[in-house]
Design a protein around this motif. Sequence first.
Motif, short mmCIF file in Angstrom:
data_model
loop_
_atom_site.label_atom_id
_atom_site.label_comp_id
_atom_site.label_asym_id
_atom_site.label_seq_id
_atom_site.Cartn_x
_atom_site.Cartn_y
_atom_site.Cartn_z
N GLN A 106 -3.56 -5.71 -5.32
CA GLN A 106 -4.35 -6.73 -4.65
C GLN A 106 -4.41 -6.51 -3.14
N GLN A 107 -3.94 -5.34 -2.70
CA GLN A 107 -3.93 -4.92 -1.29
C GLN A 107 -2.94 -5.71 -0.45
N ASN A 108 -1.98 -6.39 -1.06
CA ASN A 108 -0.91 -7.05 -0.29
C ASN A 108 0.07 -6.00 0.19
N LEU A 109 0.46 -6.12 1.46
CA LEU A 109 1.38 -5.15 2.04
C LEU A 109 2.80 -5.40 1.54
N VAL A 110 3.39 -4.40 0.91
CA VAL A 110 4.75 -4.52 0.40
C VAL A 110 5.75 -3.91 1.39
N LEU A 111 5.41 -2.75 1.95
CA LEU A 111 6.33 -2.06 2.86
C LEU A 111 5.54 -1.17 3.79
N THR A 112 5.98 -1.07 5.04
CA THR A 112 5.40 -0.15 6.02
C THR A 112 6.49 0.77 6.53
N ILE A 113 6.19 2.06 6.62
CA ILE A 113 7.07 3.03 7.26
C ILE A 113 6.27 3.68 8.38
N LYS A 114 6.86 3.80 9.55
CA LYS A 114 6.12 4.33 10.70
C LYS A 114 6.78 5.59 11.26
N GLY A 115 5.95 6.50 11.71
CA GLY A 115 6.43 7.67 12.43
C GLY A 115 6.96 8.78 11.55
N PHE A 116 7.37 9.86 12.22
CA PHE A 116 7.89 11.02 11.50
C PHE A 116 9.29 10.73 10.97
N HIS A 117 9.57 11.16 9.73
CA HIS A 117 10.89 11.06 9.12
C HIS A 117 11.21 12.38 8.43
N THR A 118 12.46 12.73 8.40
CA THR A 118 12.86 13.86 7.57
C THR A 118 12.65 13.49 6.11
N ALA A 119 12.65 14.50 5.24
CA ALA A 119 12.45 14.23 3.81
C ALA A 119 13.52 13.28 3.29
N LYS A 120 14.77 13.47 3.71
CA LYS A 120 15.86 12.62 3.24
C LYS A 120 15.66 11.18 3.68
N ASP A 121 15.33 10.97 4.95
CA ASP A 121 15.14 9.62 5.47
C ASP A 121 13.89 8.96 4.89
N PHE A 122 12.85 9.78 4.67
CA PHE A 122 11.61 9.24 4.12
C PHE A 122 11.83 8.74 2.68
N LEU A 123 12.56 9.51 1.92
CA LEU A 123 12.86 9.10 0.55
C LEU A 123 13.73 7.85 0.53
#
Length: 455
Positions: free
Chosen positions: A110-127
């Motif tokens: 329904q296009q409701n925002l559940v989570l936002t992640i901003k900027g560059f992250h390493t693979a470990k931190d992004f996961l």
Amino acid sequence: MKKKELLFFLLLGFSNIVLAQGITFEQGSFEEALTKAGTENKLLFVDVYTSWCGPCKKMAKEVFTRNEVGDYFNRHFINYKQDGEKGCGPELMKKYNIKAVPTFLFLDPQQNLVLTIKGFHTAKDFLKAASNVNFFRKYGGMAQVEIYKKGNGSVDFFKDYYEIAPEEEKPEILNHYLSAMTDQQLIDPESGSLIGKISLYNPQLFQRIAQNIAQLPPTAPLEYFPYYIQPFENKIGTFLEESIQQGKQAKFRELLKIKKILNRTKPVKNDIQYTLMTASDDLLNLWYDAHNKVNPEKFRKSLDQYMSTLIQANPTDSLQANCENIVFQIHHPDTSWMGQLLQSQINYQDLLIWTYRPISNLIVEWTAYYWRTSPSEKEVHKRCLSWLEYACKANPYNPETVVKAAPLLVRLKEKKAAGTYVRKVLGSLQAIGYDNEKDLRELQSILDDIENDKL
């Protein structure tokens, strides 16, 4: 024909390997990706980027191509890339208040925002960041979580959020978590382990915990002591000392009241071997006033009465006799199995060095403040000298107190007494084979300074 079939399967296998190497992004429109997410009951992951953004390119090259990232995102999300300056990009930027790229959106169908992640992250931190999406989905998305975080959430919310909260948020979230518990939940063994992790003072929470403890039946405290009462009392002690060191009087007064709810306030005579929880209010008030240099007139009157009571209840000959009993244990260790067990658990030399040290050090600090704020009279000099003598004589194996007391004795024109006490401790420590070179050097150094008039 067989060669063609073999080539076909090789190419198919190669294409599968390529697809497995990273995130697979949908090639259709944004609306089509949303529809697919709804059909498969998944969230839509949207990488909002621009063509000129360095970190965006770095994420695409170094993170999105990783096998572990692709495996996780392809299994859990429908994935879509959108240039923030083209197509529906500007509309997404405005709708989700995106101020910088890369920004990664996790949207429900329904296009409701559940989570936002901003900027560059390493693979470990992004996961790691992406793995929290289920928590945000469970509790209604980021906006609702922000409301809950301020103390409006349930016990289950704070329990779940405490596990994933950034380290800088954990102290406040932990207090909210404990505050949201019922009284029965609060005295559960698991809560005791959480109480031991409290690092942010909350007077309402502390008062409630203290009242819960005070209302336990007479037979219960022993059962609750190791996992619930002791961690809480340790925290009260920590915050009491902190309030004294930082001069936070309101906090100090609150903690004294909380301590009183637990009925752990003892008479002055027991302060000779106090802990922060068993110390009398008289001791704690004197400590606060001397350390923060407040109300000198009241302090002087209180100290006169306090020291008179303390010395009368704990004469130095009885204190020294206790020290000599420990010395006997050092020179004549018990060889029975029980004695050997105690030897393995108790370092009698360290026990001896620390006996009466806390109260003796405080007496030196109090005496210094008393002397500085009193008129220059013989009676003042006499009192100060008697208190310093008491502190030094209480334990003739205590190096720290005489090191603190010696300069003050010299300023009181008692150079001979200062040298006598330092020599006594130095000789006592050498007699028991004390080998802490730092303490011994400090004692010898201050003795040299006394003899050479450098204090």
